[in-house]
Design a protein around this motif. Structure first.
Motif, PDB file in Angstrom:
ATOM      1  N   VAL A 257      15.108  -9.424  15.508  1.00  0.00           N
ATOM      2  CA  VAL A 257      15.459  -8.023  15.281  1.00  0.00           C
ATOM      3  C   VAL A 257      14.175  -7.233  15.049  1.00  0.00           C
ATOM      4  O   VAL A 257      13.725  -7.103  13.912  1.00  0.00           O
ATOM      5  N   PRO A 258      13.588  -6.733  16.117  1.00  0.00           N
ATOM      6  CA  PRO A 258      12.375  -5.929  15.928  1.00  0.00           C
ATOM      7  C   PRO A 258      12.705  -4.636  15.211  1.00  0.00           C
ATOM      8  O   PRO A 258      13.791  -4.062  15.413  1.00  0.00           O
ATOM      9  N   GLY A 259      11.781  -4.181  14.362  1.00  0.00           N
ATOM     10  CA  GLY A 259      12.012  -2.939  13.641  1.00  0.00           C
ATOM     11  C   GLY A 259      11.057  -2.769  12.476  1.00  0.00           C
ATOM     12  O   GLY A 259      10.164  -3.593  12.257  1.00  0.00           O
ATOM     13  N   ILE A 260      11.291  -1.682  11.714  1.00  0.00           N
ATOM     14  CA  ILE A 260      10.413  -1.364  10.592  1.00  0.00           C
ATOM     15  C   ILE A 260      10.858  -2.155   9.372  1.00  0.00           C
ATOM     16  O   ILE A 260      12.013  -2.071   8.956  1.00  0.00           O
ATOM     17  N   ALA A 261       9.922  -2.923   8.814  1.00  0.00           N
ATOM     18  CA  ALA A 261      10.256  -3.859   7.747  1.00  0.00           C
ATOM     19  C   ALA A 261       9.783  -3.394   6.381  1.00  0.00           C
ATOM     20  O   ALA A 261      10.187  -3.961   5.365  1.00  0.00           O
ATOM     21  N   GLY A 262       8.931  -2.372   6.348  1.00  0.00           N
ATOM     22  CA  GLY A 262       8.439  -1.914   5.056  1.00  0.00           C
ATOM     23  C   GLY A 262       7.355  -0.864   5.199  1.00  0.00           C
ATOM     24  O   GLY A 262       7.098  -0.370   6.303  1.00  0.00           O
ATOM     25  N   LEU A 263       6.746  -0.540   4.076  1.00  0.00           N
ATOM     26  CA  LEU A 263       5.707   0.482   4.032  1.00  0.00           C
ATOM     27  C   LEU A 263       4.399  -0.103   3.531  1.00  0.00           C
ATOM     28  O   LEU A 263       4.389  -0.982   2.671  1.00  0.00           O
ATOM     29  N   ALA A 264       3.326   0.429   4.097  1.00  0.00           N
ATOM     30  CA  ALA A 264       1.987   0.041   3.669  1.00  0.00           C
ATOM     31  C   ALA A 264       1.138   1.304   3.649  1.00  0.00           C
ATOM     32  O   ALA A 264       1.632   2.403   3.916  1.00  0.00           O
ATOM     33  N   SER A 265      -0.128   1.135   3.293  1.00  0.00           N
ATOM     34  CA  SER A 265      -1.025   2.284   3.333  1.00  0.00           C
ATOM     35  C   SER A 265      -2.403   1.833   3.788  1.00  0.00           C
ATOM     36  O   SER A 265      -2.750   0.654   3.689  1.00  0.00           O
ATOM     37  N   ILE A 266      -3.163   2.793   4.274  1.00  0.00           N
ATOM     38  CA  ILE A 266      -4.519   2.508   4.717  1.00  0.00           C
ATOM     39  C   ILE A 266      -5.417   2.414   3.480  1.00  0.00           C
ATOM     40  O   ILE A 266      -5.412   3.316   2.647  1.00  0.00           O
ATOM     41  N   ALA A 267      -6.161   1.317   3.385  1.00  0.00           N
ATOM     42  CA  ALA A 267      -6.916   1.044   2.153  1.00  0.00           C
ATOM     43  C   ALA A 267      -8.421   1.047   2.362  1.00  0.00           C
ATOM     44  O   ALA A 267      -9.181   0.785   1.421  1.00  0.00           O
TER      45      ALA A 267
END
Length: 156
Positions: free
Chosen positions: A61-71
């Motif tokens: 199931v391809p898709g958005i799994a969560g959130l991250a940020s540029i560090a």
DNA sequence: GCCAACGTTGGC
DNA sequence: GCCAACGTTGGC
């Protein structure tokens, strides 16, 4: 005057590196990008603190799994200099590195994956400039507008 | 595992 | 600089 926060979508194959892996390590150097357009987004577009949609590709199931940020700002990807690495590039030099990466920090795992099917169903609202659903697109790093970001987050 | 779509390479 | 061949991505 600071630039407005930008948003991105970054793909990863969960068999290789998943949102759970990112949660465990907290911050990961996003190595192995070997596409010039994706590199240019990292080099020219990304700023520390930008939002990232963490996308699972090449999976059931391809898709958005969560959130991250540029560090971090972009810096040379060390794997390009390592002959033992899958990402080794014999044409790159330390004086003039061809490939860059940014550090990506874990923010939050979604309660559920927002699937590609669901995202496609909202294609009209996301607009023609949403690179993920444009035909034939294979970019692993792509920009997301503020409006698209808001809509995708509301789909969780 | 298949294969369409796409980016890169390299001969000319 | 063209473009065929090749390798990769990623949904299915």
């Amino acid at each position: 005057m600071t630039a407005r926060r930008r948003y991105w979508l970054m793909k990863s194959e969960p068999d290789t590196f998943s949102i759970d892996d990112l949660q465990r390590v907290r911050t990961e150097p996003w190595n192995g990008v070997r596409n010039y357009q994706a590199r240019n987004y990292m080099r020219d577009g990304m700023k520390v603190g930008d939002g990232v949609l963490f996308y699972h590709s090449n999976t059931a199931v391809p898709g958005i799994a969560g959130l991250a940020s540029i560090a971090s700002a972009a810096y040379p990807d060390p794997t390009q200099f390592d002959p033992k690495s899958d990402y080794y590039d014999p044409k790159s030099t330390r004086e003039d590195p061809r490939w860059l990466l940014v550090d990506v920090a874990f923010e939050r795992k979604f309660d559920r994956v927002v699937s590609l099917d669901e995202i496609k169903a909202r294609a009209d609202e996301l607009g023609e400039d949403f690179a993920l659903t444009r035909r034939g697109n294979r970019l692993s790093v792509l920009p997301v507008s503020a409006a698209q970001w808001k809509l995708l987050l509301a789909m969780e």
